[in-house]
Design a protein around this motif. Sequence first.
Motif, PDB file in Angstrom:
ATOM      1  N   PHE A  47       0.797  -1.225   0.115  1.00  0.00           N
ATOM      2  CA  PHE A  47      -0.032   0.173   0.110  1.00  0.00           C
ATOM      3  C   PHE A  47       0.788   1.328   0.077  1.00  0.00           C
ATOM      4  N   ILE A  48       0.710   2.096  -1.080  1.00  0.00           N
ATOM      5  CA  ILE A  48       1.634   3.070  -1.065  1.00  0.00           C
ATOM      6  C   ILE A  48       0.664   4.486  -1.096  1.00  0.00           C
ATOM      7  N   ASP A  49       1.076   5.679  -0.586  1.00  0.00           N
ATOM      8  CA  ASP A  49       0.470   6.832  -0.514  1.00  0.00           C
ATOM      9  C   ASP A  49       0.812   7.672  -1.690  1.00  0.00           C
ATOM     10  N   GLU A  50       0.117   8.941  -1.829  1.00  0.00           N
ATOM     11  CA  GLU A  50       0.416   9.757  -3.033  1.00  0.00           C
ATOM     12  C   GLU A  50       1.715  10.616  -2.907  1.00  0.00           C
ATOM     13  N   GLN A  51       2.593  10.422  -1.835  1.00  0.00           N
ATOM     14  CA  GLN A  51       3.967  10.649  -2.056  1.00  0.00           C
ATOM     15  C   GLN A  51       4.843   9.479  -2.043  1.00  0.00           C
ATOM     16  N   GLY A  52       4.308   8.396  -2.553  1.00  0.00           N
ATOM     17  CA  GLY A  52       5.186   7.545  -2.887  1.00  0.00           C
ATOM     18  C   GLY A  52       5.708   6.704  -1.728  1.00  0.00           C
ATOM     19  N   ASN A  53       5.156   7.052  -0.323  1.00  0.00           N
ATOM     20  CA  ASN A  53       5.457   6.318   0.929  1.00  0.00           C
ATOM     21  C   ASN A  53       4.839   5.161   1.077  1.00  0.00           C
ATOM     22  N   GLY A  54       5.479   4.168   1.625  1.00  0.00           N
ATOM     23  CA  GLY A  54       4.829   2.959   2.118  1.00  0.00           C
ATOM     24  C   GLY A  54       3.959   3.061   3.072  1.00  0.00           C
ATOM     25  N   ILE A  55       2.638   2.597   2.977  1.00  0.00           N
ATOM     26  CA  ILE A  55       1.921   2.688   4.493  1.00  0.00           C
ATOM     27  C   ILE A  55       1.842   1.090   4.995  1.00  0.00           C
ATOM     28  N   ALA A  56       1.983   0.213   4.119  1.00  0.00           N
ATOM     29  CA  ALA A  56       1.988  -1.063   4.842  1.00  0.00           C
ATOM     30  C   ALA A  56       2.139  -2.058   3.721  1.00  0.00           C
ATOM     31  N   THR A  57       2.666  -3.455   4.301  1.00  0.00           N
ATOM     32  CA  THR A  57       2.853  -4.389   3.194  1.00  0.00           C
ATOM     33  C   THR A  57       2.176  -5.624   3.958  1.00  0.00           C
ATOM     34  N   TRP A  58       1.425  -6.363   3.334  1.00  0.00           N
ATOM     35  CA  TRP A  58       0.815  -7.433   3.619  1.00  0.00           C
ATOM     36  C   TRP A  58       1.316  -8.433   2.973  1.00  0.00           C
ATOM     37  N   LEU A  59       2.141  -9.560   3.692  1.00  0.00           N
ATOM     38  CA  LEU A  59       2.695 -10.576   3.320  1.00  0.00           C
ATOM     39  C   LEU A  59       1.674 -12.003   3.049  1.00  0.00           C
ATOM     40  N   LEU A  60       1.405 -12.239   1.828  1.00  0.00           N
ATOM     41  CA  LEU A  60       0.264 -13.142   1.822  1.00  0.00           C
ATOM     42  C   LEU A  60       0.760 -14.623   1.837  1.00  0.00           C
ATOM     43  N   ASP A  61       0.026 -15.578   2.453  1.00  0.00           N
ATOM     44  CA  ASP A  61       0.616 -16.756   2.452  1.00  0.00           C
ATOM     45  C   ASP A  61      -0.150 -17.762   1.840  1.00  0.00           C
ATOM     46  N   LYS A  62      -0.735 -17.281   0.521  1.00  0.00           N
ATOM     47  CA  LYS A  62      -1.605 -18.172  -0.525  1.00  0.00           C
ATOM     48  C   LYS A  62      -1.194 -17.494  -1.916  1.00  0.00           C
ATOM     49  N   ALA A  63      -1.151 -18.496  -2.784  1.00  0.00           N
ATOM     50  CA  ALA A  63      -0.856 -18.159  -4.302  1.00  0.00           C
ATOM     51  C   ALA A  63      -1.974 -17.213  -5.053  1.00  0.00           C
ATOM     52  N   TYR A  64      -2.034 -16.033  -4.436  1.00  0.00           N
ATOM     53  CA  TYR A  64      -3.212 -15.434  -5.072  1.00  0.00           C
ATOM     54  C   TYR A  64      -2.544 -14.612  -6.260  1.00  0.00           C
ATOM     55  N   SER A  65      -3.494 -14.853  -7.339  1.00  0.00           N
ATOM     56  CA  SER A  65      -2.975 -14.234  -8.660  1.00  0.00           C
ATOM     57  C   SER A  65      -4.009 -13.004  -9.030  1.00  0.00           C
ATOM     58  N   GLY A  66      -4.789 -12.330  -8.122  1.00  0.00           N
ATOM     59  CA  GLY A  66      -5.641 -11.377  -8.190  1.00  0.00           C
ATOM     60  C   GLY A  66      -6.429 -10.811  -7.188  1.00  0.00           C
ATOM     61  N   ALA A  67      -6.661  -9.485  -7.469  1.00  0.00           N
ATOM     62  CA  ALA A  67      -7.349  -8.737  -6.220  1.00  0.00           C
ATOM     63  C   ALA A  67      -8.347  -7.722  -6.691  1.00  0.00           C
ATOM     64  N   ILE A  68      -9.466  -7.505  -6.036  1.00  0.00           N
ATOM     65  CA  ILE A  68     -10.257  -6.268  -6.280  1.00  0.00           C
ATOM     66  C   ILE A  68     -10.882  -5.667  -5.103  1.00  0.00           C
ATOM     67  N   LEU A  69     -10.908  -4.366  -5.182  1.00  0.00           N
ATOM     68  CA  LEU A  69     -11.814  -3.856  -3.877  1.00  0.00           C
ATOM     69  C   LEU A  69     -13.152  -3.878  -4.050  1.00  0.00           C
ATOM     70  N   LEU A  70     -13.609  -4.237  -3.116  1.00  0.00           N
ATOM     71  CA  LEU A  70     -14.941  -4.336  -2.791  1.00  0.00           C
ATOM     72  C   LEU A  70     -15.729  -2.992  -2.040  1.00  0.00           C
ATOM     73  N   GLY A  71     -15.991  -1.894  -2.721  1.00  0.00           N
ATOM     74  CA  GLY A  71     -16.394  -0.738  -2.113  1.00  0.00           C
ATOM     75  C   GLY A  71     -15.085   0.055  -1.273  1.00  0.00           C
ATOM     76  N   ASP A  72     -15.056   0.391  -0.438  1.00  0.00           N
ATOM     77  CA  ASP A  72     -14.030   1.335   0.254  1.00  0.00           C
ATOM     78  C   ASP A  72     -13.161   0.545   1.238  1.00  0.00           C
ATOM     79  N   ASP A  73     -13.675  -0.420   1.799  1.00  0.00           N
ATOM     80  CA  ASP A  73     -13.069  -0.895   2.976  1.00  0.00           C
ATOM     81  C   ASP A  73     -12.994  -2.417   2.920  1.00  0.00           C
ATOM     82  N   ARG A  74     -13.068  -2.976   1.752  1.00  0.00           N
ATOM     83  CA  ARG A  74     -12.654  -4.689   1.823  1.00  0.00           C
ATOM     84  C   ARG A  74     -11.998  -5.085   0.507  1.00  0.00           C
ATOM     85  N   VAL A  75     -11.326  -5.838   0.641  1.00  0.00           N
ATOM     86  CA  VAL A  75     -10.372  -6.219  -0.598  1.00  0.00           C
ATOM     87  C   VAL A  75     -10.791  -7.982  -0.675  1.00  0.00           C
TER      88      VAL A  75
END
Length: 320
Positions: A47-75
């Motif tokens: 997750f990167i903000d508009e200044q290019g700074n890192g907000i957070a990194t989520w290290l995932l434990d599954k072989a995800y190949s895609g993602a979408i946002l569901l509204g404003d607060d779900r992925v």
Amino acid sequence: MKKWAFFIFSLVQLVLLVGCTEKSFKPIERDQNFVASLNIQEPSLDFIDEQGNGIATWLLDKAYSGAILLGDDRVLLYGHQLNEIDVYTLSTGKKLYSKKVQLGSTNAYYAENRKQFFITNSKTNTVTSFDEEGNELATQKLGNYPMSMAAYKDKLYVINYKDTKLSVLNIENLEVEQEWPIQKSSHGIAILEEKNELWIGGHGEGSKPNNSVKKYDLITGVKHGEIEMPLMPVGLTKTKDAVLVVSHGRNELYVADFDGNVKWQQEVGANPFVVNQFKDYIVVAGYDDHTLYFIKEGQVKKTVDVGKGAFQLLVREEKM
């Protein structure tokens, strides 16, 4: 002896408790604007903000190949080799629910006006609709390897990647209403309601790589023309006044107006598959160099290192 038995019992309970606890991630504040890079070689979300700074990194434990946002607060996270999808709440960093699906998920699309998401599957050659809680609503058989999707009004448009047709479905019940002839290995889709057009890109086949974006009438499917954008234009994103296209065969970014005129182009990234708009920047993800490029006024203003295999970009901005 009793103390020792109690200690063993407590230890076992602790191990069971830890083992049953769902993995959680650093929360993302609800009012935080971000562009998030889904990286698929070593699965993670940056997750990167508009200044290019890192907000957070989520290290995932599954072989995800895609993602979408569901509204404003779900992925929502899915994988072609996974038999379930996972939905996380961004503001808590915790999993909201998982839903069993069949192996072969190729893409997910969220229709905000209907509060529904859709998942295509290459093993069953289907598209399935779900409500936001993950309840299955309808399923429809399509062509070979359905993948790219877009919705407009009461229609869902689905490109069948390994086929020569685009399926137009009634978004309510997923009944197929039309099938348009398209080039095989088409990929990437954008709807321009201002021009009553649908644009699609693609890889091309074998020794004949695709060199253009095709324009189709949004209602009839009649081809309106082509826009030359070599080589292999596969990532399309519409903004308020332009269409952004990345051609991963030549590491090129094209910016076109709604009439199909290329306003400017620029070489950027290493093997880019995706482009998006974030605040005043055009952001391109380099798959091979694991870098996000922030572009403004035709110039790269900053670069941000992300995880390996930057493949998708998710953007959340405060609504004005």
